[in-house]
Motif scaffolding. Structure first.
Motif, short mmCIF file in Angstrom:
data_model
loop_
_atom_site.label_atom_id
_atom_site.label_comp_id
_atom_site.label_asym_id
_atom_site.label_seq_id
_atom_site.Cartn_x
_atom_site.Cartn_y
_atom_site.Cartn_z
N MET A 85 0.84 -1.21 0.00
CA MET A 85 0.00 0.00 0.00
C MET A 85 0.87 1.25 0.00
O MET A 85 0.68 2.17 -0.80
N ALA A 86 1.87 1.26 0.89
CA ALA A 86 2.75 2.44 1.00
C ALA A 86 3.50 2.66 -0.32
O ALA A 86 3.65 3.79 -0.77
N GLU A 87 3.96 1.55 -0.93
CA GLU A 87 4.69 1.66 -2.19
C GLU A 87 3.79 2.19 -3.31
O GLU A 87 4.23 2.94 -4.18
N THR A 88 2.52 1.80 -3.25
CA THR A 88 1.56 2.29 -4.25
C THR A 88 1.38 3.79 -4.13
O THR A 88 1.38 4.52 -5.13
N VAL A 89 1.21 4.27 -2.90
CA VAL A 89 1.03 5.71 -2.66
C VAL A 89 2.26 6.47 -3.13
O VAL A 89 2.15 7.49 -3.82
N ALA A 119 4.45 5.60 -5.39
CA ALA A 119 4.50 5.57 -6.86
C ALA A 119 3.51 6.56 -7.47
O ALA A 119 3.83 7.25 -8.46
N GLU A 120 2.33 6.66 -6.87
CA GLU A 120 1.31 7.60 -7.38
C GLU A 120 1.78 9.05 -7.22
O GLU A 120 1.59 9.87 -8.12
N VAL A 121 2.36 9.36 -6.07
CA VAL A 121 2.84 10.72 -5.83
C VAL A 121 4.00 11.07 -6.76
O VAL A 121 4.04 12.16 -7.34
N MET A 122 4.91 10.14 -6.94
CA MET A 122 6.03 10.38 -7.85
C MET A 122 5.54 10.58 -9.28
O MET A 122 6.07 11.42 -10.02
N ALA A 123 4.50 9.82 -9.67
CA ALA A 123 3.94 9.98 -11.01
C ALA A 123 3.31 11.36 -11.17
O ALA A 123 3.43 12.00 -12.22
N GLU A 124 2.64 11.81 -10.11
CA GLU A 124 2.02 13.14 -10.17
C GLU A 124 3.08 14.24 -10.24
O GLU A 124 2.93 15.21 -11.00
N LEU A 125 4.16 14.08 -9.51
CA LEU A 125 5.26 15.06 -9.58
C LEU A 125 5.86 15.08 -10.99
O LEU A 125 6.21 16.15 -11.50
#
Length: 223
Positions: free
Chosen positions: A1-5, A7-13
């Motif tokens: 779960m933490a890794e998913t979050v 990855a999502e934040v890095m993608a948004e950046l």
């Protein structure tokens, strides 16, 4: 779960990264292209998340580290952890935000101020001076202001850029906040001529200490 979050934040950046913004930032030594208003908006949406902040920092990515300073819990970091983080900060903006948004609010701030001020690395030492400037303004008790002026007078002229800038800020703050040292602070600035010719945008105050001190005192007296 933490890794998913993460990855999502890095993608948004990555989506927020703008080549024109990056080009401007790189002229100031910062290797990221994210508009800071958009970065703050993302931080506001994420709210405080200490574990995510640590993960973002560990990526080594500049935009991620800036975001980490905005969503972390400043008091949750240990002294040694902050020391390692500062030494690995790399870029000026990450360094500044780490000091201003995290270290200043941490219970080890005074301990780190003393240690960093005496550090042989001028970038680390500049963080110590930034913390000293904060104390000059907000908690000057037990500070040797005359001694600080002695050090600035002896060392600021030949200090590397980042350290010189931090010492100059401390000089100006002493002059602004402490009337009994104002004349000496202005005199030191006049003699050393540090940042006298620094390009200043219209409507902004010059970082040249005598001008800066005089203008800020004038504003205080007019309020």
């Amino acid at each position: 779960m933490a890794e998913t979050v993460l990855a999502e934040v890095m993608a948004e950046l990555a989506e927020l990264d703008d080549p024109k913004t990056r080009a401007v930032n790189e002229r100031h030594g910062d290797d990221h292209g994210v508009n800071l208003s958009k970065l703050r908006a993302l931080a506001k949406r994420l709210k405080t998340q200490q574990e995510l902040a640590r993960q973002l920092w560990e990526t080594g990515d500049t935009a991620a580290r800036l975001l980490a300073t905005l969503i972390c819990r400043p008091k949750a970091f240990g002294r040694d952890e902050l020391d390692v983080m500062l030494r690995s900060a790399r870029t000026p903006k990450v360094h500044d935000w780490l000091v201003n948004y995290v270290v200043k609010k941490n219970p080890y701030a005074e301990e780190l101020r003393l240690a960093w001020s005496a550090d042989p690395d001028p970038v680390v030492a500049s963080a110590g001076w930034a913390l000293t400037t904060e104390r000059v303004a907000k908690k000057p008790e037990d500070l040797d202001l005359a001694g600080l002026l002695d050090t600035i007078e002896a060392e600021m002229k030949d200090a590397p850029d980042r350290l010189q800038w931090a010492m100059n800020q401390c000089l100006a703050q002493i002059g602004i906040e402490h009337a009994e040292y104002r004349t000496r602070a202005i005199d030191i600035g006049e003699r050393l001529q540090v940042l006298k010719d620094y390009p200043t945008s219209p409507g902004c105050t010059s970082p040249f200490a005598p001008v800066w001190i005089t203008e800020m005192v004038r504003r205080k007296e007019n309020t």
